[in-house]
Motif scaffolding. Structure first.
Motif, short mmCIF file in Angstrom:
data_model
loop_
_atom_site.label_atom_id
_atom_site.label_comp_id
_atom_site.label_asym_id
_atom_site.label_seq_id
_atom_site.Cartn_x
_atom_site.Cartn_y
_atom_site.Cartn_z
N THR A 64 0.83 -1.21 0.00
CA THR A 64 0.00 0.00 0.00
C THR A 64 0.86 1.25 0.00
N ARG A 65 1.96 1.21 0.76
CA ARG A 65 2.84 2.37 0.82
C ARG A 65 3.54 2.59 -0.51
N LEU A 66 3.95 1.52 -1.19
CA LEU A 66 4.61 1.66 -2.49
C LEU A 66 3.64 2.22 -3.53
N ALA A 67 2.38 1.77 -3.52
CA ALA A 67 1.39 2.32 -4.45
C ALA A 67 1.16 3.80 -4.20
N SER A 68 1.28 4.21 -2.95
CA SER A 68 1.11 5.63 -2.64
C SER A 68 2.33 6.44 -3.09
N LEU A 69 3.52 5.87 -2.92
CA LEU A 69 4.73 6.61 -3.30
C LEU A 69 4.85 6.76 -4.82
N ILE A 70 4.42 5.74 -5.60
CA ILE A 70 4.56 5.82 -7.06
C ILE A 70 3.66 6.90 -7.63
N GLN A 71 2.62 7.29 -6.88
CA GLN A 71 1.73 8.36 -7.33
C GLN A 71 1.96 9.66 -6.58
N ASP A 72 3.08 9.71 -5.86
CA ASP A 72 3.39 10.90 -5.08
C ASP A 72 3.67 12.08 -6.00
N LYS A 73 3.43 13.27 -5.52
CA LYS A 73 3.64 14.46 -6.33
C LYS A 73 5.11 14.86 -6.41
N SER A 74 5.89 14.43 -5.48
CA SER A 74 7.31 14.80 -5.48
C SER A 74 8.13 13.79 -6.27
N PRO A 75 9.17 14.22 -6.99
CA PRO A 75 10.02 13.25 -7.71
C PRO A 75 10.81 12.35 -6.77
N GLU A 76 11.09 12.83 -5.53
CA GLU A 76 11.79 11.98 -4.56
C GLU A 76 10.97 10.75 -4.19
N GLY A 77 9.69 10.94 -4.00
CA GLY A 77 8.84 9.80 -3.66
C GLY A 77 8.72 8.81 -4.81
N ARG A 78 8.61 9.31 -6.04
CA ARG A 78 8.51 8.40 -7.18
C ARG A 78 9.82 7.64 -7.41
N TRP A 79 10.95 8.31 -7.22
CA TRP A 79 12.24 7.61 -7.36
C TRP A 79 12.37 6.48 -6.33
N ARG A 98 1.21 -10.97 -8.77
CA ARG A 98 -0.24 -11.05 -9.02
C ARG A 98 -1.00 -9.82 -8.54
N GLY A 99 -0.38 -9.00 -7.74
CA GLY A 99 -1.05 -7.78 -7.29
C GLY A 99 -0.33 -6.51 -7.69
N CYS A 100 0.56 -6.58 -8.70
CA CYS A 100 1.37 -5.41 -9.05
C CYS A 100 0.82 -4.65 -10.25
N GLU A 101 -0.40 -4.91 -10.69
CA GLU A 101 -0.94 -4.17 -11.84
C GLU A 101 -1.03 -2.68 -11.56
N PRO A 102 -1.48 -2.22 -10.37
CA PRO A 102 -1.47 -0.77 -10.11
C PRO A 102 -0.07 -0.18 -10.14
N LEU A 103 0.90 -0.96 -9.69
CA LEU A 103 2.27 -0.47 -9.72
C LEU A 103 2.78 -0.32 -11.14
N VAL A 104 2.41 -1.26 -12.03
CA VAL A 104 2.82 -1.18 -13.44
C VAL A 104 2.24 0.07 -14.10
N ARG A 105 0.99 0.36 -13.82
CA ARG A 105 0.39 1.57 -14.39
C ARG A 105 1.09 2.83 -13.89
N GLY A 106 1.46 2.82 -12.61
CA GLY A 106 2.17 3.97 -12.07
C GLY A 106 3.56 4.13 -12.68
N LEU A 107 4.25 3.02 -12.94
CA LEU A 107 5.57 3.10 -13.56
C LEU A 107 5.49 3.62 -14.98
N ILE A 108 4.48 3.18 -15.74
CA ILE A 108 4.32 3.69 -17.11
C ILE A 108 4.00 5.18 -17.10
N ALA A 109 3.23 5.61 -16.11
CA ALA A 109 2.91 7.04 -16.01
C ALA A 109 4.14 7.88 -15.70
#
Length: 775
Positions: A64-79, A98-109
């Motif tokens: 849950t924390r990783l999904a939140s960081l990948i959508q963070d507004k700061s570049p530090e959080g996304r890195w 099996r549960g990383c589909e939201p993370l994949v979408r965040g990485l493509i974004a």
């Protein structure tokens, strides 16, 4: 497990409590901790126990924390999220995938946002890794890869190119930092998902044409290698059952493009080559010799124009490298290699060489001398790439290249003799000859090996350290030594180490010594040793010792020069090998092999009792010492006499000597004399003095049997002769001075168990006794 749970809890605590701006410096430390928690992350999260329930909660909190960081507004959080997602996915495998589909979408974004370049590069690497890991799970491919991969391809191409809205092609961005990583990622994924890449093949092809055909600026070699691999892999995207034809078409277009470029590059000389393909003879284009060499149109591959001899040579080298990639890249189906066309091309490229003594090149009078000399300076680069192409061809065909190996070897030696001063040519020639010898080396004749002598000596020279030659003196007319003042360097007298340091730091080709060592080992291993001349083999061994290369020294020891009549035996370099590598196991096994003793019995691999083993040893000792058995038998039983009247059979008498005691003056004979028996008359035999009340068990004399005159006499083998003072075999009545004679009656009614009658009257003189004792 408890320590892993504590580590996971510590990572969650730090991700939650530390501010996002301070997470990038500790991202690598957190990723290492997550990598060590693979057992927890990859375990199923449906257990009912309390401890496992707490672990499942921690894993869910982390995701849950990783999904939140990948959508963070700061570049530090996304890195930080990009780095930790890669570590979690690799540690957790299927349970995390099996549960990383939201993370994949965040990485493509992230690829389309204005993040730093390092964040976007790490996103491309992480997405490529996720798509690789899901390939072995068809369900995850269907749920994650298939819907997400098209978006990733589009986002990756947008990083390196721009697509006009009305055209199906793309234009490469200048000076883009993502070119190499994007091409590498697409090249790794295209073979596993060709159907998904098929709609993008035209766009990728247009980008690759701009990279491969670039004349100015040129791209680094790593970028060109990735572009060539991806260009060849595009044949996977062909429709069903047409990938082989697509690959063949790409090879043919590459060959045509190379020939077209060579028409302009080689215009300064008159080529003596004529193609075996009639289509190539008429394919040459008219040229304007008043202008600088250039190609103003598009070639068969669609590559753009170029101008200048340097650009033409660069284009030729890149195309040769791409043709090598065609031969080494895995294909989707069975393909037919255009072997004749490739050899025709290499024959043309190697026919033009740098002119040397006895090897002149016909110049083109319409081209200036400057351009011709410029071409001669660039020929080593072209020929090095040509030999690399031939090396790839031989490595691909393996034993199938044997019929053409001699042709390739002749082309290589032709170029090497003219351009061996170039390090690049030497490295390519060494590598190609090494590859050829592994297939055709044992079949080489002595004449073929002699043609390799120059190359072998050059290989030895490249492995030896530089030679520091002293200053030479030129004798004058009067015979006195006179220093050549015109060429003397005064600084070398003031600082003698200056020349040595300059030679030691001279630039060298990075792979020269490696390829030279590998070639020497291949020559010693595959070339018949009897075909190498003694001087050449001595130079190879000397170079091997000075270079201290283990593989080459082992090859020399394992392949000695066979003995030849009229030639002295050559010495082995095994002492140098043992001294240079005393702790190496392969050297130890060669010098002192500890192979198990091979038994000749039928009990190999079975267990034998100690008592049975002792009995077997006693039996073996008894069989090895038959004389001891005879003596023991004579001491315990009555001597048996062979009364057979047939022709005597000769038996070998073993020699046995006994060392006399210190206080004994008698000399034990090496072999007892046999009595001379005449067929007609039996002569009397010297007799043994009588033994007073001696028993058969203490009888140690030599029994001589007097047999009546008959057709033949059989003589018994002489028993062991012992010393008179030996306590183990001592006799009653003093030492024996002669031979005991048993008189056997002629009647057959007497029992064999009775003792033989001894003759008590010796009829020999002292000389006979001494002769008997000494003999």
């Amino acid at each position: 497990m408890a320590s892993m749970s504590m580590s996971l809890h510590a990572v969650n605590h730090r991700l939650t409590n530390i501010p996002v701006k301070q997470l990038p410096p500790i991202a690598s430390c957190l990723a290492t901790s997550l990598s060590n928690c693979g057992e927890i992350l990859s375990a199923p999260q449906n257990q009912k126990s309390k401890s496992e329930s707490d672990t499942a909660i921690q894993v869910h909190k982390l995701m849950t924390r990783l999904a939140s960081l990948i959508q963070d507004k700061s570049p530090e959080g996304r890195w930080t999220a990009v780095v930790l997602i890669k570590a979690v996915v690799e540690a957790g495998q299927w349970e995390i995938l099996r549960g990383c589909e939201p993370l994949v979408r965040g990485l493509i974004a992230v690829l389309s946002k204005s993040d730093p370049n390092v964040t976007k590069k790490m996103s491309v690497i992480t997405l490529t890794r996720i798509f690789h890991l899901t390939y072995q799970y068809p369900t995850l491919v269907r749920e994650i890869t298939t819907p997400s991969l098209p978006g990733f391809i589009t986002a990756a191409l947008n990083l390196i190119s721009v697509k006009p809205s009305s055209e199906p092609i793309r234009k490469l961005k200048p000076n883009t930092p993502f070119l190499e990583i994007v091409l590498s990622a697409l090249g790794e994924l295209i073979a596993r998902h060709p159907t998904i890449f098929r709609p993008f093949s035209a766009q990728i092809h247009s980008v690759l044409q701009a990279v491969i055909g670039s004349a100015s600026p040129t791209f680094p070699q790593s970028v060109l290698d990735s572009a060539e691999q991806l260009f060849i892999s595009l044949h996977h995207c062909a429709p069903k059952n047409t990938s082989g034809e697509e690959w063949k078409t790409a090879c043919q277009m590459t060959l045509a493009s190379i020939h077209g470029t060579a028409d302009y590059v080689f215009r300064a000389v008159v080529e003596q080559w004529e193609s075996a393909d009639p289509a190539l003879r008429n394919a040459s284009k008219p040229q304007n010799y008043t202008k600088e060499v250039c190609d103003e149109g598009f070639d068969a591959l669609g590559l753009g124009p170029w101008q200048g001899l340097d650009s033409g040579v660069n284009r030729l080298v890149v195309l040769l490298q791409m043709l090598s990639a065609c031969l080494t890249t895995a294909t989707a189906s069975t393909v037919i290699i255009p072997l004749g066309a490739v050899l025709d091309l290499t024959s043309r490229l190697t026919s033009v060489i740098v002119p040397t003594a006895g090897r002149e090149v016909q110049p083109n009078p319409q081209i200036s001398r400057t351009e011709r000399e410029h071409l001669f300076a660039e020929l080593p680069r072209i020929h090095a790439a040509t030999m690399e192409l031939l090396t790839s061809l031989v490595q691909t065909l393996e034993t199938g290249a044997v019929p053409i190996a001699q042709t390739i070897l002749e082309q290589t030696l032709w170029v090497y003799r003219a351009e061996k001063s170039s390090r690049g040519v030497r490295v390519s020639a060494y590598d190609l000859v090494h590859t050829l010898l592994s297939h055709m080396g044992p079949s080489l004749t002595k004449q073929s090996v002699s043609t390799l002598a120059d190359l072998i000596r050059s290989c030895c020279h490249d492995l030896l350290p530089p030679v520091h030659e002293p200053a030479t003196n030129t004798p004058d007319a009067k015979g006195k030594g006179k220093t050549n003042q015109a060429t003397a360097n005064a600084d070398s007298f003031l600082n003698p180490a200056l020349k040595q340091s300059r030679q030691a730091t001279a630039p060298s080709h990075p792979g020269l010594k490696t390829t030279a060592s590998a070639l020497l080992a291949a020559i010693l291993t595959h070339v018949p040793s009897e075909h190498l001349s003694p001087s050449l083999r001595a130079e190879i061994d000397r170079t091997t010792i000075l270079s201290t290369n283990k593989d080459t020294m082992l090859a020399s020891v394992l392949n000695p020069i066979p003995p030849v009549q009229g030639r002295s035996t050559s010495a082995s370099i095994m002492p140098f090998l043992a001294r240079s590598f005393p702790a190496d196991q392969s050297v130890e096994s060669l010098i002192r092999p500890r192979m198990p003793v091979i038994s000749h019995t039928q009990n190999v691999g079975t267990y034998i009792d100690d008592e049975e083993e002792e009995e077997d040893e006693e039996d073996e000792i008894a069989e090895e010492n038959p004389q001891e058995q005879t003596q023991s038998f004579l001491q315990s039983t009555t001597p048996l006499l062979n009364m057979d009247t047939q022709k005597p059979k000769s038996k070998p008498t073993p020699k046995r000597t006994l060392e006399p005691k210190p206080h004994s003056t008698e000399k034990a004979p090496e072999q007892s004399k046999r009595p001379r028996v005449d067929d007609a008359t039996v002569t009397p035999v010297p007799a043994q003095p009588a033994l007073d009340r001696s028993s058969p068990s203490t009888f140690t004399g030599t029994a001589a049997v007097s047999v009546p005159a008959s057709a033949g006499v059989t003589a018994a083998p002489p028993p062991r002769v012992t010393s008179a003072n030996d306590p183990a075999t001592g006799t009653v009545g003093g030492p024996l001075s002669g031979s005991a004679v048993a008189q056997v009656p002629g009647s057959d009614d007497e029992s064999d168990d009775e003792l033989p009658t001894l003759n008590m009257d010796p009829d020999t003189d002292d000389e006979d006794e001494d002769e008997t004792m000494e003999g």
